[in-house]
Scaffold this active site. Structure first.
Site, PDB file in Angstrom:
ATOM      1  CD  GLU A   7      -2.865  -1.361  -6.250  1.00 58.81           C
ATOM      2  OE1 GLU A   7      -3.404  -0.775  -5.523  1.00 58.81           O
ATOM      3  OE2 GLU A   7      -1.080  -1.975  -6.039  1.00 58.81           O
ATOM      4  CE1 TYR A 320       1.760  -7.092  -7.171  1.00 60.08           C
ATOM      5  CE2 TYR A 320       3.234  -6.709  -4.982  1.00 60.08           C
ATOM      6  CZ  TYR A 320       2.876  -6.100  -6.110  1.00 60.08           C
ATOM      7  OH  TYR A 320       2.558  -5.130  -6.431  1.00 60.08           O
TER       8      TYR A 320
END
Length: 709
Positions: A7, A320
């Site tokens: 992604e 993240y």
DNA sequence: GCAAGGTC
């Protein structure tokens, strides 16, 4: 060669690392037998209405209900309009080339609905036909990755997940774009009045709270306070009862046996209750809780915090950031002691890090089952230096929270003393016996109750104490506080339901409004639309926002529950339920809401004010309004939007172009129309910006023959 | 000029 698509670049890197020796190429990483490439989120999205021939914003187009949706490359906005994002086009070409050469495609986008959609939109847009396998992992550790690669699933197993994702995407498009255009057109097409499944309920929450607050009638009530003393430690007790009128309170006051009325020890201790209370540490941060904390402590907006966190992430200092989980798995836990040790020299909480190094870690934030696409926010093994104050502040919130989360409970002692003096009084006090996790930031309780005594003396039952002072207090009931970014984010997580309990709130998250990655931008959208405004820390509705709210508040699109309903249906689809049924219902709903808004929105036209022309703006001689700016390169009258039937023109040099000159330029092919179009009727234009001879001209011309007269 | 979703 097998091609793995992730992604985002960081995930591709993590995956490639596991395969040993790799070489970095342009847009992908090459390893033995594998190539690892990536997207940047949604590279491909649903095409805009123009692609289906729905030009301009017109009633005749509504409702726009494409039979088959088309895909388009993600757009970028520039001075001359929107165009394909060149970075995206480049990456798509790299992906296409790799897919063409691949012996096998392995899908490694995030393990969730949107991750599936990101891949499928790319795959179908590239018209790729090769079968693909799915990597499904919820942790990026070497072991989890290896395991995942050993257990690749057939891509078709995730078809229903894709269908549910596609329904989400198409439904938001259909409902959002139609409702937006319907309301904007009905209100006279003078401003964008956007509506959407997430933004409108969010606006509704802000407006509802604002009105509730404004219309709140405070109730006045009275309490009697007495001030006692033991061993030179003074404390205050309040009457158990509240009184509606002052007279009754005064009667109670009169009966209090204070020193002044001749009683040296008129406060009889009836009862002393001491209860220990353990307070668990907070969970690790997810993006939303980080944004709330940063807003409370530093006054950062949700958007600022997201962008600061993104910078820290890109500098490899934190994990993240756009995560929705506040938990980590056992595998990540293994690395925590080292992360704690890294903080030993931290000026704020180095001491606590040293302490925690030897202490038993609290496992409250450890729960692999609650780790979804990403785990909770943590600092990485890299130790930062020389960060700007804002970056440091966000880093400290994350690192400090890690120390808190693995720290010990805070142990408090709650004391309640009941005193009789004519009537009953109560004194409450809280003493922290062992601060535990609270020692990291040394912060007081969020909700410090003003009725609490900081210290209470040791007293025993049946003891009598002197009452040094007594008084009647006049108090008011208070309305619920207006939203600020912190409380709004919290409310969005649970669709406006107020849930204090952290774990219960976690459980409600699935039906919340928006996602961690999008909430900040939803707030910014409402501000951009002039629906809400920031006032100090508060988020308040504008007149326009309130007007829109009044109009839609009873409709489904303004209800947070709509998201919950959709989610339920989407989950049905994921487990094999009917897609067609849901799609038909959405279309039917769109027809209804579109016609309702076209009708109702007319009431808004008077309320939508023209924006004041900016300083130095070009003023259209026909509608006398400021022209639109396209960066520093161009301006153009926006006449057709506000009902001005002329579009005016001026060249950069101030030279006026006549209609025939414009036509000549177009016919000679020396002009390209960047925005709008030319009509076949000759000098009838919808265009507003032309490029001729390499120069930008601003051309304002009559739109129709009729308007010219 | 529009949604919500993802990410640089």
């Amino acid at each position: 060669m097998k091609v793995v698509i992730a992604e985002k670049p960081s995930v591709a890197r993590d995956l490639a690392k596991v395969f040993g020796k790799t070489t970095k190429k342009d847009g992908y990483i090459e390893g033995p037998g594998y190539s690892f490439t990536w997207a940047f989120g949604h590279l491909v999205q649903l095409a805009p209405p123009e692609v289906y021939g729905f030009k301009g914003w017109r009633v005749e187009n509504l409702p726009m209900l494409p039979e088959r949706f088309k895909l388009a490359v993600r757009q970028q906005k520039t001075a001359s309009g929107t165009s394909d994002d060149p970075g995206v086009v480049k990456q798509l070409n790299i992906i296409k080339k790799l897919f063409d050469e691949a012996t096998e495609i392995i899908v490694a986008t995030d393990a969730g609905r949107e991750g599936e959609l990101i891949f499928r939109y790319i795959y179908y847009h590239l018209k790729c036909k090769k079968p693909f396998k799915r990597l499904w992992i919820s942790s990026q550790t070497d072991e989890a990755i290896k395991n995942g690669f050993r257990n690749l699933k057939p891509g078709t197993e995730y078809d229903t997940l894709f269908f549910s994702a596609q329904c989400r995407s198409e439904s938001d498009w259909i409902v959002g774009l139609n409702a937006t255009q319907a309301l904007s057109i009905a209100a006279g097409n003078r401003a964008v009045l956007s509506l959407g499944r997430v933004q409108t309920p969010t606006l509704a929450m802000i407006c509802f709270r604002y009105l509730e607050n404004k219309n709140f009638k405070p109730q006045i009530y009275f309490q009697v306070a007495i001030y006692l003393n033991k061993d030179d430690v003074g404390f205050r007790a309040l009457s158990i009862k509240n009184f509606k009128d002052e007279e009754t309170a005064l009667e109670v006051l009169k009966k209090v046996r204070d020193v002044a009325s001749g009683d040296a020890a008129g406060g009889l201790i009836q009862n002393v209750e001491v209860k220990p209370r353990k307070e668990q540490p907070p969970l690790l941060h997810d993006l939303s809780s980080l944004q709330q904390e940063a807003n409370k402590r530093k006054g950062f907006t949700a958007d600022q915090t997201l962008s600061l966190a993104q910078t820290l992430y890109e500098s490899k200092l934190i994990t993240y950031p756009r995560t929705g989980s506040r938990y980590i798995g056992e595998d990540v836990l293994a690395g925590i002691p080292q992360l704690i040790e890294n903080l030993e020299h931290h000026p704020l909480f180095g001491k606590q890090a040293s302490f925690l190094k030897t202490a038993k870690l609290n496992k409250r934030s450890v729960n692999a089952a609650k780790v979804t696409d990403h785990h909770a926010l943590l600092p990485t093994e890299n130790v930062p230096s020389g960060l700007s104050p804002d970056l440091q502040a966000v880093y400290d919130l994350i690192a400090g929270r890690m120390l808190e989360a693995f720290h010990q409970e805070c142990i408090k002692e709650l004391t309640k003393i009941t005193i009789e003096s004519g009537s009953l009084f109560v004194a409450n006090g809280t003493v922290i016996q062992s601060p535990g996790w609270r020692s990291v930031f040394n912060q007081k309780d969020d909700e410090k109750e003003d009725e609490d005594n900081a210290t209470l003396p040791k007293v025993s039952k049946d003891e009598s104490l002197p009452i040094e002072k007594k008084e009647v207090l006049e108090k008011q009931t208070k309305p619920k506080a207006l939203y600020n970014e912190a409380s709004l984010l919290k409310a969005m997580e649970t669709s406006g339901k107020e849930i204090e309990d952290e774990e219960l709130r976690q459980a409600m998250k699935n039906s919340g409004l928006g996602t961690p990655a999008t909430r900040a931008s939803i707030i910014e959208t409402l501000i951009k639309r002039d629906y809400i405004k920031r006032e100090k820390k508060l988020l308040l509705p504008t007149e326009k926002g309130l007007a829109v709210y009044e109009l839609v508040k009873d409709k489904k699109i303004a209800q947070a529950e709509l998201t919950g309903l959709w989610e339920k249906r989407l989950e049905d689809i994921r487990t094999g339920g009917s897609v067609a049924e849901f799609k038909n219902e959405i279309r039917e709903y769109t027809r209804t809401i579109t016609s309702e808004l076209l009708e109702a929105g007319r009431g808004l036209s008077g309320l939508i004010a023209e924006p004041e022309p900016e300083e130095g703006a070009v003023i259209c001689p026909h509608c006398k309004k400021g022209a639109l700016r396209f960066g520093d390169k161009a301006v153009s009258c926006n006449g057709y939007q506000r009902g001005c039937s002329f579009v005016i023109w001026r060249t950069m040099s101030g030279k006026q172009l006549t209609d025939s000159q414009i036509m000549e330029l177009i016919e000679k092919g020396r002009t390209s129309v960047l925005k709008g179009f030319k009509s076949k009727a000759g000098n009838s234009f919808d265009a507003s910006l032309l490029l001729a001879d390499g120069k930008v001209h601003f051309v304002f011309a009559p739109r129709t023959e009729e308007a010219k007269q």
